[in-house]
Design a protein around this motif. Sequence first.
Motif, PDB file in Angstrom:
ATOM      1  N   GLY A   1       0.827  -1.201   0.000  1.00 42.30           N
ATOM      2  CA  GLY A   1       0.000   0.000   0.000  1.00 42.30           C
ATOM      3  C   GLY A   1       0.858   1.247   0.000  1.00 42.30           C
ATOM      4  N   GLN A   2       0.233   2.363  -0.231  1.00 44.66           N
ATOM      5  CA  GLN A   2       0.947   3.630  -0.224  1.00 44.66           C
ATOM      6  C   GLN A   2       1.480   3.958   1.162  1.00 44.66           C
ATOM      7  OE1 GLN A   2      -1.741   6.568  -1.819  1.00 44.66           O
ATOM      8  NE2 GLN A   2      -1.012   6.301  -3.899  1.00 44.66           N
ATOM      9  N   SER A   3       2.437   4.850   1.192  1.00 48.71           N
ATOM     10  CA  SER A   3       2.986   5.280   2.473  1.00 48.71           C
ATOM     11  C   SER A   3       1.938   6.075   3.248  1.00 48.71           C
ATOM     12  CB  SER A   3       4.232   6.150   2.247  1.00 48.71           C
ATOM     13  OG  SER A   3       5.223   5.436   1.546  1.00 48.71           O
ATOM     14  N   GLY A   4       1.969   5.910   4.571  1.00 53.92           N
ATOM     15  CA  GLY A   4       1.061   6.654   5.424  1.00 53.92           C
ATOM     16  C   GLY A   4      -0.268   5.993   5.673  1.00 53.92           C
ATOM     17  N   LEU A   5      -0.456   4.758   5.206  1.00 51.33           N
ATOM     18  CA  LEU A   5      -1.731   4.057   5.418  1.00 51.33           C
ATOM     19  C   LEU A   5      -1.713   3.186   6.665  1.00 51.33           C
ATOM     20  CD1 LEU A   5      -2.722   3.016   1.777  1.00 51.33           C
ATOM     21  CD2 LEU A   5      -3.521   4.969   3.112  1.00 51.33           C
ATOM     22  N   GLY A   6      -0.609   3.162   7.398  1.00 52.31           N
ATOM     23  CA  GLY A   6      -0.559   2.410   8.644  1.00 52.31           C
ATOM     24  C   GLY A   6      -0.270   0.931   8.474  1.00 52.31           C
ATOM     25  N   LYS A   7       0.546   0.558   7.487  1.00 48.75           N
ATOM     26  CA  LYS A   7       0.844  -0.862   7.262  1.00 48.75           C
ATOM     27  C   LYS A   7       1.664  -1.438   8.417  1.00 48.75           C
ATOM     28  CE  LYS A   7       2.938  -0.203   3.360  1.00 48.75           C
ATOM     29  NZ  LYS A   7       2.866   1.259   3.295  1.00 48.75           N
ATOM     30  N   SER A   8       2.730  -0.759   8.805  1.00 45.87           N
ATOM     31  CA  SER A   8       3.571  -1.264   9.886  1.00 45.87           C
ATOM     32  C   SER A   8       2.810  -1.309  11.199  1.00 45.87           C
ATOM     33  CB  SER A   8       4.819  -0.379  10.023  1.00 45.87           C
ATOM     34  OG  SER A   8       5.545  -0.329   8.809  1.00 45.87           O
ATOM     35  N   THR A   9       2.017  -0.279  11.463  1.00 47.91           N
ATOM     36  CA  THR A   9       1.230  -0.264  12.693  1.00 47.91           C
ATOM     37  C   THR A   9       0.217  -1.397  12.712  1.00 47.91           C
ATOM     38  OG1 THR A   9       1.477   2.137  12.772  1.00 47.91           O
ATOM     39  CG2 THR A   9      -0.222   1.172  14.167  1.00 47.91           C
TER      40      THR A   9
ATOM     41  N   VAL B   1      -8.013  -4.557   2.372  1.00 46.50           N
ATOM     42  CA  VAL B   1      -8.577  -3.888   3.546  1.00 46.50           C
ATOM     43  C   VAL B   1      -8.686  -2.401   3.252  1.00 46.50           C
ATOM     44  CG1 VAL B   1      -7.684  -5.586   5.179  1.00 46.50           C
ATOM     45  CG2 VAL B   1      -6.318  -3.562   4.640  1.00 46.50           C
ATOM     46  N   ILE B   2      -9.627  -1.748   3.895  1.00 52.86           N
ATOM     47  CA  ILE B   2      -9.768  -0.290   3.816  1.00 52.86           C
ATOM     48  C   ILE B   2      -8.927   0.292   4.946  1.00 52.86           C
ATOM     49  CG2 ILE B   2     -11.362   1.657   3.899  1.00 52.86           C
ATOM     50  CD1 ILE B   2     -13.568  -0.213   2.980  1.00 52.86           C
ATOM     51  N   ALA B   3      -7.851   0.961   4.583  1.00 52.24           N
ATOM     52  CA  ALA B   3      -6.936   1.496   5.582  1.00 52.24           C
ATOM     53  C   ALA B   3      -7.499   2.769   6.205  1.00 52.24           C
ATOM     54  CB  ALA B   3      -5.576   1.788   4.942  1.00 52.24           C
ATOM     55  N   ARG B   4      -7.086   2.991   7.462  1.00 47.17           N
ATOM     56  CA  ARG B   4      -7.512   4.197   8.199  1.00 47.17           C
ATOM     57  C   ARG B   4      -9.012   4.418   8.073  1.00 47.17           C
ATOM     58  NH1 ARG B   4      -3.494   6.965  10.364  1.00 47.17           N
ATOM     59  NH2 ARG B   4      -1.362   6.677   9.589  1.00 47.17           N
ATOM     60  N   ALA B   5      -9.772   3.404   8.413  1.00 50.68           N
ATOM     61  CA  ALA B   5     -11.225   3.461   8.252  1.00 50.68           C
ATOM     62  C   ALA B   5     -11.872   4.472   9.187  1.00 50.68           C
ATOM     63  CB  ALA B   5     -11.838   2.082   8.490  1.00 50.68           C
ATOM     64  N   ASP B   6     -11.136   4.959  10.197  1.00 49.41           N
ATOM     65  CA  ASP B   6     -11.723   5.943  11.104  1.00 49.41           C
ATOM     66  C   ASP B   6     -11.896   7.298  10.439  1.00 49.41           C
ATOM     67  OD1 ASP B   6      -8.940   5.962  10.946  1.00 49.41           O
ATOM     68  OD2 ASP B   6      -8.724   7.062  12.821  1.00 49.41           O
TER      69      ASP B   6
ATOM     70  N   TYR C   1      -3.559  -6.092   1.110  1.00 54.75           N
ATOM     71  CA  TYR C   1      -3.495  -4.914   0.248  1.00 54.75           C
ATOM     72  C   TYR C   1      -4.302  -3.787   0.882  1.00 54.75           C
ATOM     73  CZ  TYR C   1      -3.311  -2.118  -3.999  1.00 54.75           C
ATOM     74  OH  TYR C   1      -3.076  -1.120  -4.906  1.00 54.75           O
ATOM     75  N   PHE C   2      -3.665  -2.667   1.144  1.00 51.68           N
ATOM     76  CA  PHE C   2      -4.285  -1.525   1.806  1.00 51.68           C
ATOM     77  C   PHE C   2      -4.831  -0.560   0.753  1.00 51.68           C
ATOM     78  CE2 PHE C   2      -1.844  -3.410   5.054  1.00 51.68           C
ATOM     79  CZ  PHE C   2      -2.296  -2.961   6.272  1.00 51.68           C
ATOM     80  N   VAL C   3      -6.141  -0.384   0.798  1.00 45.73           N
ATOM     81  CA  VAL C   3      -6.822   0.533  -0.125  1.00 45.73           C
ATOM     82  C   VAL C   3      -6.977   1.886   0.566  1.00 45.73           C
ATOM     83  CG1 VAL C   3      -8.903   0.931  -1.482  1.00 45.73           C
ATOM     84  CG2 VAL C   3      -8.048  -1.406  -1.146  1.00 45.73           C
ATOM     85  N   PRO C   4      -6.573   2.987  -0.068  1.00 45.31           N
ATOM     86  CA  PRO C   4      -6.736   4.304   0.554  1.00 45.31           C
ATOM     87  C   PRO C   4      -8.210   4.625   0.783  1.00 45.31           C
ATOM     88  CG  PRO C   4      -5.239   4.409  -1.335  1.00 45.31           C
ATOM     89  CD  PRO C   4      -5.882   3.053  -1.360  1.00 45.31           C
ATOM     90  N   PRO C   5      -8.537   5.275   1.891  1.00 47.02           N
ATOM     91  CA  PRO C   5      -9.958   5.566   2.204  1.00 47.02           C
ATOM     92  C   PRO C   5     -10.472   6.769   1.438  1.00 47.02           C
ATOM     93  CG  PRO C   5      -8.566   6.375   3.970  1.00 47.02           C
ATOM     94  CD  PRO C   5      -7.640   5.701   2.992  1.00 47.02           C
TER      95      PRO C   5
END
Length: 357
Positions: free
Chosen positions: A55-63, A191-196, A162-166
Motif C-alpha cells: 500500500g501507499q505510504s502513510g496508510l498504517g501498514k507497519s502499525t 482492507v480499507i486502511a484508516r477506516a476511522d 493490500y491496503f486501499v486508501p480511504p
Amino acid sequence: MDPQRQSPPRCSLRPCSPRSPCCEALGYVGVDAVLDQLKIKAMKMGFEFHIMVVGQSGLGKSTMVNTLFKSKLLKSTVPGVGVPTSQTLRLQSATHVIEEKGVELKLTVTDTPGFGDQINNDKCWNPILGYINEQYERYLQEEILIARQRHIPDTRVHCCVYFVPPTGHCLRPLDIEFLRRLCRTVNVVPVIARADSLTLEEREIFRHKIQHDLRTHSIDVYPQKCFDDDVNDRLLNSKIRERIPFAVVGADQEHMVNGRCVLGRKTKWGVIEVENMEHCEFLLLRNLLIRSHLQDLKDVTHNIHYENYRVCRLNQSHTLPRGPGWVTLAPAPTCAPATPRHSRARLQVRDKPDKEH
C-alpha cells in the motif's frame, strides 16, 4: 452348531464407505491418539508464516502488522517527519519468532515502502511480483535436488494484505491493474486502511463499490469461492466475503477506557478501540489471518499458487540454471534413449518387416 458356541463376528479392517457403515469396536483401541501425535509433532517442528503488506505510504501498514501480532515487528515511521520519502520501491523483510502457550511461529513480514508514491507508477508492481516468484523459485530449487533437505525452509509469501486508501470513491486504476496480477500469484486480502476517517455510512458505500470493482474486473481475492470444500467452509467463507474489504484501524498504544486498558487511537472526541466491532473490523481481519484460516492460507499457497508456478517452470526446465545436485528435468533426446530395454524392443519391431521381405 450350538448358537451359544458361535464366535462373535470379526471387525473388518477395510475402510468404511458411504454404503457400508463403520463397525463398532468392542473396546477402546486408541485411534484418537493420532490427533495427539500430530499435535506433538507439529509443536516440535513449529510453524512458519509469511505475510506481505502492500500500500501507499502513510496508510498504517507497519502499525497494523504490530497490532495483529501485538509485537514490535516493523518500525512505523511517519512520512515527512525527519524521514525523506523514498523515490523507489524497496522491499524490507523482518523475521521474528513468536511463542504463545508452547506454540512457536516463525513469522516473516515483508513491507513495501514506496509503492504507488511516484508520479509515474507504471509497472511499479514488478518488484513485488518478482519477489513473490523468487521465493517460489527458491523452494523449487530445493525441492528438485537429489539430496534435498528433510524440511525445506518455506519463505513463500502465504498472504498479501493490500491496503486501499480511504478515498470513498472506488478502486483506482493502479489498484485494479495490480490486483489483477497479484491475485493470480498469491492470496490477496484487501482492507480499507484508516477506516476511522470515514463515517459508518461512507464505509458501507465504499465497501460495495470495491466489491463491484472486484467482480467487474474478475479479481478473485481470498477466500476464493472455488476452494470451499464442505458446507461449513462455504457458510463461513461466504460471511467473510460479504465483509471484504475489512474496514480496519491500527494502533499499537494502550489507553484507559472506563477502567480497562484497550488498544486504540486517542482523538479529541474519544478513543477509537481497535478490538471493538462497533468502531472497526480489525477482529475480522485477525480471525481470518491467524485464528481460522492461517493453515488454509498455507495450503492454498502450496497446492494452488506454487503448483501453478512449478508446472510453468518445469515446462521450461531446459532454461533452469544448473547447480549442485541438479536433476535433469528436460526430456531425454532421441539419440540417447533413457532405458535400453525400450530401445531394443523398438529396434526389433523395426527389423521384423525387413526380415520378412
